[in-house]
Design an enzyme around this catalytic site. Structure first.
Site, PDB file in Angstrom:
ATOM      1  N   ASP A 250      51.837  55.885  11.744  1.00 43.02           N
ATOM      2  CA  ASP A 250      50.695  55.075  11.338  1.00 43.02           C
ATOM      3  C   ASP A 250      50.436  55.323   9.851  1.00 43.02           C
ATOM      4  O   ASP A 250      50.307  56.476   9.423  1.00 43.02           O
ATOM      5  CB  ASP A 250      49.444  55.448  12.136  1.00 43.02           C
ATOM      6  CG  ASP A 250      49.555  55.062  13.600  1.00 43.02           C
ATOM      7  OD1 ASP A 250      50.357  54.152  13.913  1.00 43.02           O
ATOM      8  OD2 ASP A 250      48.857  55.655  14.428  1.00 43.02           O
TER       9      ASP A 250
ATOM     10  N   ASP B   7      50.585  44.676  23.711  1.00 42.90           N
ATOM     11  CA  ASP B   7      49.743  45.762  24.214  1.00 42.90           C
ATOM     12  C   ASP B   7      49.162  45.305  25.545  1.00 42.90           C
ATOM     13  O   ASP B   7      48.424  44.311  25.591  1.00 42.90           O
ATOM     14  CB  ASP B   7      48.615  46.073  23.230  1.00 42.90           C
ATOM     15  CG  ASP B   7      49.131  46.582  21.896  1.00 42.90           C
ATOM     16  OD1 ASP B   7      50.288  47.043  21.845  1.00 42.90           O
ATOM     17  OD2 ASP B   7      48.392  46.511  20.901  1.00 42.90           O
TER      18      ASP B   7
END
Length: 280
Positions: A11, A130
């Site tokens: 990230d 997701d």
């Protein structure tokens, strides 16, 4: 048989690698280029950067990171986060990334995937999904929902299924994950990055029913994500889950295991992997 891939994920926020728990308590975890070089030397097959503060104003930061990474690393690089137009994809590819991962924009405008695949080639278009388990839809579908022909995109209410979420798993979208994966393949996506929101961050293992169901429903590669806690979990996703690759963050980033250890373990279990000697 094609080798299975091991893909660390980083990230990136404002040009730095960050780590957090449930999207809060974010802490600095180092320079992304240095992290990328570390994984490249370990023999990672690919690397994913998720630009978690992507915006038009800050896009240049991740472009600089990609350029520096491409100069020093030879593994394929995928970048996701904030891709809203074809120009974003062009800029990232020109900076040196090999694939882009698209999530929210695909849900807002599915035809964007067709346009991107036609413009740049399916091989570099990854659709991120997701998904959470459900019994019927919980969210309000997008406006285009009723116009899609040939795909029943509503989650069935009479059996276990998985619904797509956005906004870090907080917003249900009323779309069945399995049918969505098929639809994205139909529009030209070259790969699916599949994250189980039920398992993400738990270290309890990947969602095998979800992964195997989607892997068996499409012909394009599926990357399993969400829940890796040990090497056995990687094996389960590739074997029982039928995934083509596994993505993991914490187990590699916090040095619980090296990429080399993961590959040696998988090879000992009969999984075809690309073994390279780590750089000393």
């Amino acid at each position: 048989m094609l080798a299975k891939r091991i893909i660390p994920c980083l990230d990136v926020r404002d040009g730095r690698v960050v780590k957090g728990v449930n999207f809060v308590n974010i802490t600095d975890a180092g320079d992304p280029v240095e992290n990328a070089i570390f994984y490249d030397e370990q023999g990672a097959d690919e690397l994913v950067f998720l630009d978690i503060t992507a915006s038009h104003e800050k896009r240049k930061i991740i472009l600089d990171v990609v350029e520096k990474t491409a100069e020093d690393c030879f593994m394929p690089l995928t970048v996701g986060g904030g891709i809203k137009g074809l120009d974003d994809i062009r800029d990232l590819l020109n900076a040196g990334c090999d694939k882009v991962s698209i999530n929210t924009t695909a849900i807002r405008d599915p035809e964007f995937i067709r346009k991107a695949a036609e413009r740049f080639g399916s091989q570099c278009i990854v659709v991120a999904i997701d998904a959470k388990s459900c019994m019927g839809a919980a969210g309000e579908p997008p406006e285009w929902f009723g116009s899609v022909k040939g795909f029943d995109l509503a989650p069935p209410g009479d059996r276990q299924s998985w619904e797509i979420y956005t906004h870090g798993g907080r917003k249900p979208r009323g779309i069945d994950a399995v049918q969505w994966a098929r639809y994205m393949e139909h529009l030209g996506a070259g790969e699916i990055l599949l994250t189980s929101m039920d398992r993400d961050g738990t270290k309890d293992g990947y969602d095998i029913p979800l992964t195997s169901t989607i892997s068996g429903s499409v012909k394009i590669p599926v990357i399993a994500s969400g829940g890796a806690g040990n090497l056995e979990h990687l094996y389960e996703a590739l074997d029982a889950g039928k995934a083509d690759a596994v993505l993991a963050a914490s187990i590699f980033h916090y040095r619980e295991y090296t990429v080399g250890q993961a590959k040696e373990y998988l090879a000992s279990r009969g999984v075809p992997v690309r073994i390279v000697e780590p750089v000393k």
